[in-house]
Design an enzyme around this catalytic site. Sequence first.
Site, short mmCIF file in Angstrom:
data_model
loop_
_atom_site.label_atom_id
_atom_site.label_comp_id
_atom_site.label_asym_id
_atom_site.label_seq_id
_atom_site.Cartn_x
_atom_site.Cartn_y
_atom_site.Cartn_z
N LEU A 5 -6.38 73.27 31.15
CA LEU A 5 -5.70 73.68 29.89
C LEU A 5 -5.47 73.00 28.72
CD1 LEU A 5 -5.06 76.43 28.36
CD2 LEU A 5 -2.89 76.41 29.68
N VAL A 34 -0.91 73.20 39.42
CA VAL A 34 -1.73 71.78 39.81
C VAL A 34 -1.83 70.95 38.71
CG1 VAL A 34 -3.48 70.85 41.10
CG2 VAL A 34 -2.73 73.12 41.70
N VAL A 43 -5.57 70.22 37.84
CA VAL A 43 -6.54 71.30 37.58
C VAL A 43 -5.72 72.26 36.55
CG1 VAL A 43 -7.79 73.28 38.33
CG2 VAL A 43 -7.74 71.12 39.90
N CYS A 44 -5.00 72.95 36.63
CA CYS A 44 -4.48 74.05 35.86
C CYS A 44 -4.01 73.27 34.68
CB CYS A 44 -3.05 74.57 36.58
SG CYS A 44 -3.64 75.47 38.24
N THR A 45 -3.04 72.30 34.67
CA THR A 45 -2.51 71.71 33.66
C THR A 45 -3.71 71.02 32.77
OG1 THR A 45 -0.36 71.35 34.75
CG2 THR A 45 -0.80 70.04 32.75
#
Length: 151
Positions: free
Chosen positions: A82, A74, A77-79
């Site tokens: 991080l 996602v 969120v994920c990208t």
Amino acid sequence: MAHAAIGKLFTLPVIMTTSAETGPNGPLPKEILRMYPDAPLIKRLGEVNAWDNSEFRAAVEATGKKQIVMAGIVTDVCTTFLGLSLRSEGYSVWANAEASGTVNDKVASDANTRMAAAGIQIVSLFSIICELMRDWRSQPGALEVLPWLDQ
């Protein structure tokens, strides 16, 4: 799948991670796991931001690399999470805009704007490949990259 295969093409260190294999994002695709049978696979216990997991953080630090090419399930969120954490730790980050997704174009645009404002390079797969290759005469260069791109 093409994003995952960049590591093989350029002999890059690869670290794979999942936030919760039985959660909403599920496990990583078997095709990616088969590509890198010896790469670290960090099965987080629910941490949304991979950088919040000490095993993942240690795996990244163990590579000795300060430039990170990344993608996540996602974008917002994920990208983003991080990427922002990596930037705050001094890493140069390239986020593959084609290898992550989200619910609509506005959310993707907002996430990319947020990342770009923090100094994350939002780029295409082709841009990443050319950045790594630097010269069509390199190894890998035109002879290896062009057939790979046609797959």
